[in-house]
Design a protein around this motif. Structure first.
Motif, PDB file in Angstrom:
ATOM      1  N   VAL A 195     -42.879 -33.283  93.011  1.00  0.00           N
ATOM      2  CA  VAL A 195     -43.762 -32.663  94.001  1.00  0.00           C
ATOM      3  C   VAL A 195     -45.061 -33.471  94.030  1.00  0.00           C
ATOM      4  O   VAL A 195     -45.425 -34.114  93.055  1.00  0.00           O
ATOM      5  N   ALA A 196     -45.721 -33.423  95.173  1.00  0.00           N
ATOM      6  CA  ALA A 196     -46.994 -34.141  95.311  1.00  0.00           C
ATOM      7  C   ALA A 196     -48.027 -33.505  94.391  1.00  0.00           C
ATOM      8  O   ALA A 196     -47.999 -32.301  94.178  1.00  0.00           O
ATOM      9  N   PRO A 197     -48.893 -34.256  93.836  1.00  0.00           N
ATOM     10  CA  PRO A 197     -49.115 -35.680  94.067  1.00  0.00           C
ATOM     11  C   PRO A 197     -48.386 -36.598  93.079  1.00  0.00           C
ATOM     12  O   PRO A 197     -48.474 -37.812  93.185  1.00  0.00           O
ATOM     13  N   MET A 198     -47.643 -36.051  92.111  1.00  0.00           N
ATOM     14  CA  MET A 198     -46.965 -36.904  91.129  1.00  0.00           C
ATOM     15  C   MET A 198     -45.677 -37.502  91.668  1.00  0.00           C
ATOM     16  O   MET A 198     -45.310 -38.601  91.329  1.00  0.00           O
ATOM     17  N   ASN A 199     -44.960 -36.736  92.484  1.00  0.00           N
ATOM     18  CA  ASN A 199     -43.754 -37.215  93.151  1.00  0.00           C
ATOM     19  C   ASN A 199     -42.702 -37.791  92.205  1.00  0.00           C
ATOM     20  O   ASN A 199     -42.063 -38.785  92.494  1.00  0.00           O
ATOM     21  N   GLY A 200     -42.558 -37.153  91.054  1.00  0.00           N
ATOM     22  CA  GLY A 200     -41.508 -37.559  90.123  1.00  0.00           C
ATOM     23  C   GLY A 200     -41.788 -38.833  89.350  1.00  0.00           C
ATOM     24  O   GLY A 200     -40.876 -39.403  88.766  1.00  0.00           O
ATOM     25  N   ARG A 201     -43.024 -39.243  89.303  1.00  0.00           N
ATOM     26  CA  ARG A 201     -43.326 -40.488  88.583  1.00  0.00           C
ATOM     27  C   ARG A 201     -43.159 -40.299  87.080  1.00  0.00           C
ATOM     28  O   ARG A 201     -43.191 -39.195  86.549  1.00  0.00           O
ATOM     29  N   LEU A 202     -42.975 -41.398  86.394  1.00  0.00           N
ATOM     30  CA  LEU A 202     -42.834 -41.373  84.946  1.00  0.00           C
ATOM     31  C   LEU A 202     -44.148 -40.982  84.280  1.00  0.00           C
ATOM     32  O   LEU A 202     -45.234 -41.360  84.739  1.00  0.00           O
ATOM     33  N   VAL A 203     -44.044 -40.241  83.195  1.00  0.00           N
ATOM     34  CA  VAL A 203     -45.203 -39.886  82.384  1.00  0.00           C
ATOM     35  C   VAL A 203     -45.588 -41.105  81.551  1.00  0.00           C
ATOM     36  O   VAL A 203     -44.729 -41.814  81.032  1.00  0.00           O
ATOM     37  N   THR A 204     -46.895 -41.340  81.436  1.00  0.00           N
ATOM     38  CA  THR A 204     -47.388 -42.487  80.673  1.00  0.00           C
ATOM     39  C   THR A 204     -48.286 -42.029  79.522  1.00  0.00           C
ATOM     40  O   THR A 204     -48.713 -40.869  79.471  1.00  0.00           O
ATOM     41  N   SER A 205     -48.591 -42.958  78.660  1.00  0.00           N
ATOM     42  CA  SER A 205     -49.520 -42.663  77.569  1.00  0.00           C
ATOM     43  C   SER A 205     -50.897 -42.310  78.117  1.00  0.00           C
ATOM     44  O   SER A 205     -51.624 -41.522  77.516  1.00  0.00           O
ATOM     45  N   GLN A 206     -51.253 -42.842  79.273  1.00  0.00           N
ATOM     46  CA  GLN A 206     -52.528 -42.505  79.896  1.00  0.00           C
ATOM     47  C   GLN A 206     -52.566 -41.021  80.271  1.00  0.00           C
ATOM     48  O   GLN A 206     -53.617 -40.386  80.202  1.00  0.00           O
ATOM     49  N   ASP A 207     -51.421 -40.452  80.651  1.00  0.00           N
ATOM     50  CA  ASP A 207     -51.350 -39.018  80.951  1.00  0.00           C
ATOM     51  C   ASP A 207     -51.606 -38.187  79.695  1.00  0.00           C
ATOM     52  O   ASP A 207     -52.289 -37.167  79.741  1.00  0.00           O
TER      53      ASP A 207
END
Length: 114
Positions: free
Chosen positions: A26-38
């Protein structure tokens, strides 16, 4: 979420996150991978939200007593604490550590109840 962890020394933890963890599609992440920055953003956000009146239990973040959070790459978070805390890994595994995407926080004006 962790693929591995290492207690580098008495005050340093190195967490490696799995490469297949994604946010909801869902927006605004749109299924992106989780990163260490998150993860770093999430940990930095706890005391800020407490100051804004959040009911987050102080135990959820006081264990960190951070000197620094480093993200040497997209899947590695290095937590440097000011002093040793034996229960760091146990606290990190608690259910209240939902990872927050900065873009979701920004889109809601810092109010994730929206």
């Amino acid at each position: 979420m962790a693929r591995g962890f290492e207690q580098v020394d008495a005050t340093t933890l190195r967490i490696t996150i799995r490469e297949d963890i994604k946010f909801h599609n869902v927006a605004p992440m749109n299924g992106r991978l989780v990163t260490s920055q998150d993860l770093a953003y999430t940990y930095r956000r706890f005391p800020i939200m407490a100051k804004k009146g959040s009911t987050i239990n102080a135990l959820a973040y006081n264990w960190m007593d951070l000197e620094s959070l480093q993200t040497p790459d997209a899947k590695t978070l290095v937590i440097k604490q000011k002093q040793p805390f034996a229960e760091s890994m146990q606290m990190m595994a608690q259910h209240f550590f939902g990872v927050i995407a900065k873009e979701a926080d920004d889109a809601s004006g810092g109010d994730l109840t929206k």
